[in-house]
Write an enzyme that holds these catalytic residues in place. Structure first.
Site, PDB file in Angstrom:
ATOM      1  N   ASP A 123      -2.179  21.768  18.589  1.00 36.48           N
ATOM      2  CA  ASP A 123      -0.815  21.925  19.118  1.00 36.48           C
ATOM      3  C   ASP A 123      -0.398  23.406  19.132  1.00 36.48           C
ATOM      4  O   ASP A 123      -1.042  24.257  18.523  1.00 36.48           O
ATOM      5  CB  ASP A 123       0.146  21.107  18.233  1.00 36.48           C
ATOM      6  CG  ASP A 123       1.558  20.999  18.838  1.00 36.48           C
ATOM      7  OD1 ASP A 123       1.705  21.192  20.055  1.00 36.48           O
ATOM      8  OD2 ASP A 123       2.500  20.714  18.075  1.00 36.48           O
ATOM      9  N   GLU A 167      -0.089  27.377  23.390  1.00 34.53           N
ATOM     10  CA  GLU A 167       0.151  28.074  24.681  1.00 34.53           C
ATOM     11  C   GLU A 167      -0.099  29.572  24.540  1.00 34.53           C
ATOM     12  O   GLU A 167      -0.497  30.173  25.540  1.00 34.53           O
ATOM     13  CB  GLU A 167       1.576  27.795  25.150  1.00 34.53           C
ATOM     14  CG  GLU A 167       1.821  26.345  25.538  1.00 34.53           C
ATOM     15  CD  GLU A 167       1.781  25.369  24.368  1.00 34.53           C
ATOM     16  OE1 GLU A 167       2.145  25.794  23.257  1.00 34.53           O
ATOM     17  OE2 GLU A 167       1.366  24.230  24.571  1.00 34.53           O
ATOM     18  N   ASP A 172       5.709  17.184  25.110  1.00 38.95           N
ATOM     19  CA  ASP A 172       6.997  16.646  24.660  1.00 38.95           C
ATOM     20  C   ASP A 172       7.857  16.101  25.785  1.00 38.95           C
ATOM     21  O   ASP A 172       8.818  16.729  26.226  1.00 38.95           O
ATOM     22  CB  ASP A 172       7.776  17.732  23.919  1.00 38.95           C
ATOM     23  CG  ASP A 172       7.012  18.230  22.709  1.00 38.95           C
ATOM     24  OD1 ASP A 172       6.030  17.571  22.317  1.00 38.95           O
ATOM     25  OD2 ASP A 172       7.382  19.281  22.167  1.00 38.95           O
TER      26      ASP A 172
HETATM   27  O1  MIG Z   1       7.754  22.403  18.092  1.00 38.08           O
HETATM   28  O2  MIG Z   1       4.387  19.227  15.311  1.00 38.08           O
HETATM   29  O3  MIG Z   1       4.131  18.628  21.213  1.00 38.08           O
HETATM   30  O4  MIG Z   1       3.798  16.355  19.644  1.00 38.08           O
HETATM   31  O5  MIG Z   1       5.136  16.268  17.183  1.00 38.08           O
HETATM   32  C1  MIG Z   1       7.311  21.077  17.973  1.00 38.08           C
HETATM   33  C2  MIG Z   1       5.610  18.779  15.788  1.00 38.08           C
HETATM   34  C3  MIG Z   1       5.897  21.059  17.498  1.00 38.08           C
HETATM   35  C4  MIG Z   1       5.114  19.783  19.374  1.00 38.08           C
HETATM   36  C5  MIG Z   1       4.192  18.693  19.816  1.00 38.08           C
HETATM   37  C6  MIG Z   1       4.646  17.386  19.234  1.00 38.08           C
HETATM   38  C7  MIG Z   1       4.669  17.489  17.729  1.00 38.08           C
HETATM   39  C8  MIG Z   1       5.588  18.636  17.303  1.00 38.08           C
HETATM   40  N1  MIG Z   1       5.154  19.888  17.927  1.00 38.08           N
END
Ligand code: MIG
Length: 685
Positions: A314, A317, A427
C-alpha cells in the site's frame, strides 16, 4: 504487427519483455508533433469510433469524452472529475467503426513513459484524440481490426500475467481496524460459524508496531507464528499489509540498514528524503535501485517464515502526507500571516497551503533515485514506484519460495507490474456509482495485463448498506480478487453483520461453486494472453448494438454477466447479442434456466439473486458443494454439474492444478469435456 518508435533517450521501465527493433517506417497512425519538452500525438475520431483501455481510471468502458492523466495518485474519492487514480496504464485501442472512418484502421497504442502522460480522449475537442507524453519515451503501435487480437499482441509484448495461489480465489475479508488476534478470530468465527466460506483475513496497518514495516505488535498479536498456524488449521490465510515508507526510528533494523547501506531515496542535498506517512516521518526505499530492491524484498522473508503467504503493498504511489521541508515552508508562511488582519483571499491561500501539503507535485520533484548509477529525479519515474516495490517482493519470493505461489497485490502500478502481482482498485466508496465504476474498470485493467484484480466489495469509505453489499457481492463473485474491505470508522460490513445471513451465505457459496470455471478461465487468460473480463463487443464485433453496452461483461469464454448496480432496482435492462440461456440462481442448489432471444430484455433480478447468461454452444462447470464448505480446499473439483446451452453439443476445457506450485502447464491439468444437448439436459436438476 507491432511497431516500436523511440523518442529521445527513454528510461528502461521494464514494461515490455519482447525485444523489438525500432520501426523503419515513419510514425503514421497519428499526427506527431515533437515539442521542446514533450511529444504530442493527435488524430480525429469519427462519430462511432470507440476508445478502450487505460486500465484503472474513472468513467465508462468507452473512454471518449474525458482526459485521463497517468500520474499515480492516492485519492480516496473516485469521482468522475478526477483525472488520475493509483495506476498508470498507458495502453488504449482506438476502435474505428469501418463505415465512417474513411478506410482508416483501428490501432492500439502503448506509451512507455514513466512520467506524466495525458490522454485527452475528446475532452477538449469531442472528436479529437490527443496524447501528450514526455520527450523521452517509447511508443508501440499495434495495427489491426480485431479487438481481441490487438490485445493479445500487446499482452505478448508485456509478458505473462501473475498467477495467484488458488486459495486467493476464495472469499476474503478485510477491514482497516482489525486490531487484535482476538478480533481476527471473531471474524473467522463470524463467517465459518454461520456457514459462510472464507479463505483469508487481512491485517491492515494496525498489526504492526507503530506502523513499522516487518514488525508485529506483540501485545495485539502475541506469538504471531502460532497464531498464523492456528488460522491455517482453520484454512484461513492471514494477509498483512506492507507500506512503502520506512519509519525513521533509532534501532529499528529496517531503518538502520537502509541508512547505512544508502537504500533510501535522497533529497537534492544528498540526504535521505524525509516524508510523513502513517508511521510519522519516513524514508522511501529506493526500489528503482536493484540493490535496494533486493534488500527490501528480502525483508518479507521474516513474515514468510512465520507462516505468511500473502501480502498487499500500500501507499506506494508513493503517497506523501507531507514532506518535512514543505511543512516547514508552509508553517513559516502561515506564521507570517499570523498578525495580519486576514482577508478572505489570504484565508483561502492559507487553507490551500495546508491542503496542498499532501501528495504535492513539488515534493515529487525534490527527491531522487539511483537507477543503478544514474541519478533520476522522482517525478520523471513517478509511476514506476509501486511497480518496483511489488517487483522487489516478487523477486524475493522467487528465492525464498521458488516452487510456491505467494499472494501479492499492490495499490499503485504501471504496465509490467502485472507480471509480479495483481492490484486492487483502492479506496472506493460505499456508493452505488462506485459499483458500476468497478464493473467498468475491469476490462481496461485486463487489457493491460492486470488479471488478478477486484474492488473493495461493499465500498471502502462511507457507511454501507445491506443491499449495496449484497449487490456488490453478486458482481464480486466473478472478480478473481474477491475481497470485502472497509475503512476505519465506517459501519461494519462483514457478510454476517446483516439480517439476511442466508442470502449472503448463498451468494458467497456461488463463488465456491463457480471456482472450477473461474479458475480455468483465469488460467486460460494468463496462459493465452487473453482477457478474462471483456466488453461484449469484443466477442460480437459485428453487432453495432454491442458496442453501445457499458454495463455488461463477458466473463471467460462461456458466460456474460449483467450485474444490478442501481439502488432499489428490482431488475435491469440487458442486451443479448445472440440467443443465450439465462441461469437464475437463488443458491447453487436452487436455480432455473431459460433460453432468451437476441435483443433487449428487462430482466427481474431480486436482491438475493444472481443471473448469468450462457453463450450458445457453450457450457460451464459448477462444483457441487457440501453444506459445510468453509474454504477453497473443501471444494471437490471432481463433483461437477455442467450447465450448458447447446444446439447439438458443447465442449469445455477444464483446468485444474494443485493451486500452489508454479508448474502451470502440464498436460494432465487440462481436461476436455464434450456433452450433447441430451446429456446437458440430464445434468440439470
Ligand atoms: O491512508 O492502511 O488503500 O485499503 O485500509 C490510508 C489503511 C491507508 C489505504 C488503503 C486502504 C487501507 C488504508 N490505507
Amino acid at each position: 504487427m507491432i511497431s516500436k518508435y523511440i523518442f529521445g533517450e527513454p528510461i528502461e521501465t521494464g514494461a515490455v519483455v519482447m525485444e523489438l527493433t525500432q520501426s523503419e517506417a515513419d510514425f503514421s497512425v497519428m499526427q506527431l508533433e515533437v515539442q521542446e519538452n514533450a511529444i504530442q500525438l493527435s488524430c480525429h475520431m469519427a462519430e462511432n469510433d470507440i476508445v478502450y483501455g487505460l486500465g484503472e481510471q474513472v468513467r465508462g468502458m468507452n473512454k471518449r469524452g474525458f482526459a485521463y492523466i497517468s500520474n499515480a495518485t492516492d485519492d480516496p474519492a473516485h469521482t468522475e472529475n478526477k483525472h488520475s487514480l493509483y495506476g498508470a496504464h498507458n495502453f488504449m485501442i482506438l476502435h474505428r467503426c469501418e463505415k465512417d472512418s474513411d478506410g482508416q484502421k483501428s490501432f492500439g497504442i502503448f506509451v512507455d513513459d514513466p512520467g506524466t502522460v495525458i490522454f485527452d480522449v475528446g475532452q477538449t475537442d469531442l472528436d479529437k484524440l490527443v496524447i501528450t507524453a514526455g520527450k523521452n519515451c517509447v511508443i508501440y503501435v499495434i495495427e489491426g481490426n480485431n479487438l481481441k487480437d490487438m490485445v493479445k499482441q500487446f499482452r505478448e509484448l508485456i509478458g505473462q500475467s501473475y498467477v495467484a495461489p488458488k486459495w486467493a480465489f476464495g472469499y476474503q475479508q478485510s477491514r482497516w481496524s482489525y486490531e487484535t488476534a482476538e478480533e481476527v478470530r471473531s471474524v473467522v468465527e463470524g463467517h465459518h460459524g454461520k456457514g459462510i466460506p472464507l479463505d483469508a483475513v487481512y491485517l491492515d496497518i494496525d498489526y504492526m508496531e507503530s506502523y513499522k514495516d516487518f514488525t508485529v505488535d506483540e501485545e495485539k498479536f502475541p506469538n504471531f507464528e502460532e497464531f498464523t498456524a492456528e488460522m491455517k488449521e482453520q484454512g484461513v490465510h492471514l494477509v498483512p499489509i506492507i507500506d512503502a515508507g520506512v519509519k525513521i526510528e533509532k534501532d529499528y533494523p529496517t531503518y538502520e540498514e537502509g541508512v547505512r547501506e544508502n537504500y533510501f531515496c535522497k533529497d537534492e542535498d544528498g540526504e535521505d528524503f524525509v516524508a510523513a506517512v502513517w508511521p510519522g516521518k519516513v524514508h522511501f526505499p529506493d526500489v528503482l535501485n536493484s540493490r535496494a530492491r533486493e534488500w527490501f524484498g528480502g525483508k518479507y522473508r521474516w513474515l514468510i517464515e512465520q507462516g505468511i503467504d500473502g501480502f498487499w503493498n500500500d501507499m506506494n504511489e508513493p503517497a506523501i502526507f507531507y514532506s518535512e521541508k514543505n511543512l516547514k515552508k508552509v508553517f513559516d508562511e502561515i506564521m507570517l500571516k499570523k498578525d495580519e488582519n486576514m482577508d478572505l483571499h489570504a484565508f483561502f491561500q492559507m487553507k490551500n497551503l495546508v491542503v496542498g501539503l499532501s501528495n504535492n507535485p513539488v515534493d515529487y520533484q525534490s527527491f531522487y533515485h539511483d537507477m543503478d548509477g544514474k541519478k533520476i529525479r522522482h517525478d520523471q519515474v513517478h509511476n514506476l514506484y509501486g511497480f518496483n516495490m511489488t517487483r522487489a517482493a516478487s523477486e524475493a519470493f522467487d528465492k525464498i519460495e521458488p516452487d510456491k505461489r505467494i499472494l501479492l497485490f499492490s495499490r499503485s502500478s504501471y504496465v509490467g507490474m502485472h507480471r509480479y502481482g495483481g492490484i486492487w482498485t483502492g479506496d472506493n466508496n460505499a456508493w452505488w456509482g462506485q459499483l458500476l465504476l468497478s464493473i467498468q474498470q475491469m476490462p481496461g485493467l485486463n487489457m493491460c495485463g492486470f488479471l488478478y484484480t477486484g474492488s473493495d466489495i461493499g465500498g471502502f469509505g462511507s457507511d454501507t448498506t445491506e443491499d449495496l453489499v449484497m449487490r456488490w457481492l453478486e458482481f464480486g463473485i466473478f472478480t478473481p480478487l474477491m475481497r470485502n474491505h472497509a475503512a476505519i470508522g465506517t459501519r461494519y460490513q462483514e457478510a454476517y453483520q446483516f439480517e439476511n445471513t442466508d442470502a449472503f451465505r448463498n451468494i458467497i457459496r456461488m463463488r465456491y461453486g463457480l471456482l472450477p470455471y473461474i479458475y480455468s478461465e483465469y488460467m486460460k487468460a494468463v496462459l493465452n494472453n487473453e482477457m478474462y473480463f471483456r466488453p461484449i463487443a469484443f466477442d460480437y464485433p459485428d453487432d453495432s448494438q454491442a458496442f453501445r453496452v457499458e454495463d455488461q461483461l463477458m466473463v471467460g469464454e462461456s458466460i456474460m454477466i449483467a450485474p444490478v448496480y442501481v439502488q432499489n432496482a428490482k431488475g435491469r435492462y440487458v442486451y443479448l447479442p445472440e440467443d443465450m440461456m439465462m441461469v437464475r440462481m437463488k443458491s447453487l442448489e436452487e436455480k432455473s434456466c431459460e433460453v432468451l432471444h437476441k435483443g433487449h430484455h428487462y430482466i427481474d433480478i431480486a436482491l438475493d439473486e444472481v443471473v448469468i447468461f450462457v453463450k450458445k454452444n457453450h457450457m460451464l462447470p459448477l462444483a457441487v458443494l457440501d453444506q459445510n464448505v468453509k474454504t477453497i480446499a473443501d471444494v471437490d473439483e471432481n463433483r461437477i454439474e455442467w450447465i450448458g446451452f447447446a444446439e447439438e453439443s458443447a465442449e469445455y476445457m477444464l483446468y485444474s492444478d494443485d493451486g500452489m506450485s508454479r508448474n502451470y502447464t502440464p498436460q494432465e491439468n487440462w481436461k476436455k469435456v464434450v456433452l450433447t444437448k441430451e446429456e446437458l439436459a440430464k445434468t440439470k436438476k
